[in-house]
Scaffold this active site. Structure first.
Site, PDB file in Angstrom:
ATOM      1  N   ASP A  13       0.851  -1.187   0.000  1.00 29.64           N
ATOM      2  CA  ASP A  13       0.000   0.000   0.000  1.00 29.64           C
ATOM      3  C   ASP A  13       0.891   1.244   0.000  1.00 29.64           C
ATOM      4  OD1 ASP A  13      -2.561   1.242   0.206  1.00 29.64           O
ATOM      5  OD2 ASP A  13      -2.051   1.748   2.264  1.00 29.64           O
ATOM      6  N   THR A  42      -2.923   5.618  -4.183  1.00 33.53           N
ATOM      7  CA  THR A  42      -1.797   6.379  -3.631  1.00 33.53           C
ATOM      8  C   THR A  42      -0.503   6.133  -4.418  1.00 33.53           C
ATOM      9  OG1 THR A  42      -1.469   4.625  -2.002  1.00 33.53           O
ATOM     10  CG2 THR A  42      -2.741   6.513  -1.310  1.00 33.53           C
ATOM     11  N   THR A  43      -0.273   4.891  -4.808  1.00 36.00           N
ATOM     12  CA  THR A  43       0.943   4.597  -5.570  1.00 36.00           C
ATOM     13  C   THR A  43       0.879   5.303  -6.915  1.00 36.00           C
ATOM     14  OG1 THR A  43       0.829   2.419  -4.559  1.00 36.00           O
ATOM     15  CG2 THR A  43       2.460   2.718  -6.280  1.00 36.00           C
ATOM     16  N   ASP A  98      -8.989   0.391   1.386  1.00 41.12           N
ATOM     17  CA  ASP A  98      -8.973   0.912   0.016  1.00 41.12           C
ATOM     18  C   ASP A  98     -10.314   0.639  -0.654  1.00 41.12           C
ATOM     19  OD1 ASP A  98      -6.364   1.568   0.484  1.00 41.12           O
ATOM     20  OD2 ASP A  98      -5.498   0.305  -1.077  1.00 41.12           O
TER      21      ASP A  98
HETATM   22  P1  ADP Z   1      -2.641   2.266  -6.074  1.00 39.16           P
HETATM   23  O1  ADP Z   1      -1.991   2.501  -4.754  1.00 39.16           O
HETATM   24  O2  ADP Z   1      -2.305   3.348  -7.047  1.00 39.16           O
HETATM   25  O3  ADP Z   1      -4.085   1.978  -5.989  1.00 39.16           O
HETATM   26  P2  ADP Z   1      -2.393  -0.496  -6.832  1.00 39.16           P
HETATM   27  O4  ADP Z   1      -1.249  -1.376  -6.506  1.00 39.16           O
HETATM   28  O5  ADP Z   1      -3.663  -0.736  -6.125  1.00 39.16           O
HETATM   29  O6  ADP Z   1      -1.908   0.987  -6.646  1.00 39.16           O
HETATM   30  O7  ADP Z   1      -2.631  -0.611  -8.400  1.00 39.16           O
HETATM   31  C1  ADP Z   1      -3.624   0.092  -9.046  1.00 39.16           C
HETATM   32  C2  ADP Z   1      -3.538  -0.133 -10.530  1.00 39.16           C
HETATM   33  O8  ADP Z   1      -3.724  -1.505 -10.843  1.00 39.16           O
HETATM   34  C3  ADP Z   1      -4.632   0.632 -11.261  1.00 39.16           C
HETATM   35  O9  ADP Z   1      -4.093   1.268 -12.391  1.00 39.16           O
HETATM   36  C4  ADP Z   1      -5.602  -0.474 -11.651  1.00 39.16           C
HETATM   37  O10 ADP Z   1      -6.349  -0.148 -12.813  1.00 39.16           O
HETATM   38  C5  ADP Z   1      -4.672  -1.607 -11.893  1.00 39.16           C
HETATM   39  N1  ADP Z   1      -5.346  -2.908 -11.849  1.00 39.16           N
HETATM   40  C6  ADP Z   1      -6.132  -3.433 -10.894  1.00 39.16           C
HETATM   41  N2  ADP Z   1      -6.575  -4.662 -11.244  1.00 39.16           N
HETATM   42  C7  ADP Z   1      -6.059  -4.936 -12.461  1.00 39.16           C
HETATM   43  C8  ADP Z   1      -6.126  -6.036 -13.359  1.00 39.16           C
HETATM   44  N3  ADP Z   1      -6.826  -7.140 -13.064  1.00 39.16           N
HETATM   45  N4  ADP Z   1      -5.439  -5.950 -14.517  1.00 39.16           N
HETATM   46  C9  ADP Z   1      -4.722  -4.854 -14.799  1.00 39.16           C
HETATM   47  N5  ADP Z   1      -4.606  -3.789 -14.007  1.00 39.16           N
HETATM   48  C10 ADP Z   1      -5.271  -3.819 -12.856  1.00 39.16           C
HETATM   49 MG    MG Z   2      -5.118   0.389  -5.205  1.00 34.29          MG
END
Ligand code: ADP
Ligand code: MG
Length: 547
Positions: free
Chosen positions: A66, A99-100, A389
């Protein structure tokens, strides 16, 4: 000491020991700090992102992917890097997810700005270009978004946020629980997340998590002889200690004979007795006290069959007020039956090693509790972050009713539109707008990288796919470009909006700085061995002292 020149005369305006960085040096230093920070979190992006283990000074560990948790635990010192940590925190507060994404976009905006600075483009021009690009990006994002907030969509949004977050085995039941919780506390289109209380308890699998309609407190009754269960509870909320007040520290009482001593004790007992009578008279059979309850009071209450809990947290008191309709009383003298709240049942239950009190069947069910399980402490903690989240994105979707496809699709679509927009702008700002477009593409690029795919191939394929459909993104599990909407990878519009907005603002703020002045004694950095961290990532270290 800084000196102002002028007609041979030098005026000293800064105290000795002050260090200062000017112009390009200041920019270079801030940009590398920002880039380094983004570099740290980028490997965690997306479902295939890796986790980080953070160890604090006490040896406690946190395993997470996270973004905001990583940055919060890292104890960052560099002022520019801190500004990016703020981006993550704002994102967390506004949406609870993304956040990332926000931090890596900000880092990439800085990196692209650095290239432009090398080409002798003035920072002001870059800032202006970025600003126009950000405004345009939000416009395009709006046009990409779909109106939906039905239960099916909410479930997809919750599941997307939890993908790859240690909740794999229970993503569906958890999503169901989260959506139920949010829908239950929703009021006139608004969701107050404070009305959703999470109790995290280890010792069982995530699948055994449950939702309780009402309030759950993480403590039990004050004394074992009090009833364990009360039906048709009449609830008093007290912000008043059921104790004999401590004597003022400077008060002295001189007792000269044993009878006086006894009278004194009797009087104290009477005071306690009066308080308990007051509670009895009101008709309450359950008492939640924000303050302490002393042994004698507990004893009297137990004898009358009243359940009492002491030192209840303020946030829980507020939830209890809302759920039961009780009014918190600050002076026991004022307590009457009108101040009481109600609940169908109040009971104590032990789950694993945690004693909990459940307050259920309340008149206003707009308070829910989620009991989250995880096999170990660390698993339960990471599950809670994922659920947090997911609660955020579901709440945002309920409130805004607008979603976009995920998997990098909006970033590619916006970049494409920005490139077309840049062509219509004359002058060097055009270059900054194109740079902004490229910076947004860091999201799909990083998703590809973290999934072990070839970045360049993926980008070529994605851009080509976008000639036909703007929902095309990267399915990181199949390793191919697909329609993310059909693949049920859906995020709230607000996540992307906030990420772009705050990343652009932070980059702009950092780029505008051309003079960094640190007072003497600003502590030197201590970031030993953190990978990707340039020297001086910590304090303003590396800045030359003023001569
Ligand atoms: P953040 O802290 O930014 O939410 P995450 O590690 O949760 O970071 O990653 C979010 C990203 O992962 C978003 O761009 C989301 O669209 C993408 N994402 C989530 N599920 C999938 C999936 N099944 N396939 C591709 N991308 C995905
Ligand atoms: Mg996320």
């Amino acid at each position: 000491m800084a000196q102002l020149g002028g007609q041979g005369q030098q005026i000293i305006i800064l105290p000795e020991g002050t260090s200062r960085l000017l112009g390009r040096d200041a920019q270079r230093m801030n940009i590398s700090a920002g880039k380094a920070l983004a570099g740290i979190v980028r490997t965690t992006l997306g479902p295939k992102g890796m986790d980080k283990m953070l160890v604090d000074g006490m040896g406690d560990i946190v395993v997470t992917n996270d973004g905001v948790t990583i940055l919060r635990e890292m104890d960052i010192d560099h002022p520019a890097a801190k500004m990016l940590v703020e981006v993550a925190k704002t994102q967390e507060d506004e949406v609870g997810d993304g956040t990332t994404t926000a931090v890596i976009i900000a880092g990439e905006l800085l990196k692209k700005a650095e290239d432009l600075l090398e080409e002798e483009i003035h920072p002001t021009t870059i800032v202006m270009g970025y600003r126009r690009a950000a405004a345009k990006a939000l416009e395009v994002l709006d046009s990409l978004s779909m109106n939906a907030s039905d239960r099916g969509t909410l479930l997809k949004v919750a599941m997307t946020a939890m993908t790859g977050k240690g909740t794999e085995t229970a993503r569906e039941p958890l999503a169901d629980l989260i959506v139920t919780a949010v829908q239950q506390v929703e009021e006139d289109g608004e969701v107050d997340k404070d009305n959703i209380n999470i109790q995290r308890i280890q010792g069982a699998t995530v699948n055994e998590s449950e939702i309780v309609s009402g309030v759950v407190l993480d403590k039990g009754r004050a004394e074992q002889s009090m009833p364990k269960k009360v039906k048709n509870a009449r609830i008093a909320l007290l912000k008043y200690p059921l104790e004999v007040k401590d004597l003022e520290t400077d008060a002295k009482i001189k007792l000269t004979d044993p009878a006086q001593m006894q009278a004194f004790i009797d009087q104290e007992e009477q005071m306690i007795r009066d308080m308990v009578d007051k509670i009895l008279d009101s008709g309450a059979n359950v008492v939640f006290c924000q303050k302490g309850i002393d042994d004698l009071a507990q004893h009297y209450l137990a004898r009358e069959g009243i359940v009492a809990l002491k030192r209840v947290r303020k946030s829980d008191m507020l939830r209890l007020e809302k759920a039961t309709g009780a009014k918190t009383i600050t002076n026991i003298e004022d307590l009457t039956s009108d101040d009481l709240g109600e609940a169908g049942k109040v009971y104590e239950k032990k789950i694993f090693d945690e004693v909990l009190t459940f307050i259920e069947e309340c008149p206003d069910p707009k308070a829910v509790s989620v009991i989250l399980r995880g096999s170990t402490k660390h698993v339960a903690a990471e599950v809670e972050r994922a659920v947090d989240d997911a609660l955020g994105v579901v709440a945002a979707t309920v409130e805004d009713g607008k979603v976009v496809a995920g998997g990098g699709a909006p970033e590619i679509a916006i970049a494409k539109a920005l490139r077309e927009y840049a062509d219509t702008i004359s002058g060097r700002e055009q270059l900054a707008i194109s740079a902004f477009a490229e910076a947004l593409e860091v999201v799909p690029k990083t998703l590809a990288e973290n999934a072990g795919l070839d970045q360049i191939d993926s980008m070529v394929e994605l851009r080509a796919a976008h000639e036909k459909n703007h929902h095309m993104g990267l399915d990181v599990f199949q390793g191919e470009v697909t329609n993310m909407k059909n693949a049920n990878v859906i995020e709230p519009h607000r996540v992307k909006k906030q990420a772009i907005q705050s990343a652009a603002e932070a980059a702009e703020m950092i780029l505008r700085i051309d003079d960094m002045i640190a007072s003497a004694g600003v502590k030197e950095p201590e970031m030993g061995g953190m990978e990707g961290m340039p020297p001086g990532m910590g304090g303003m270290g590396g800045m030359p002292p003023m001569m």
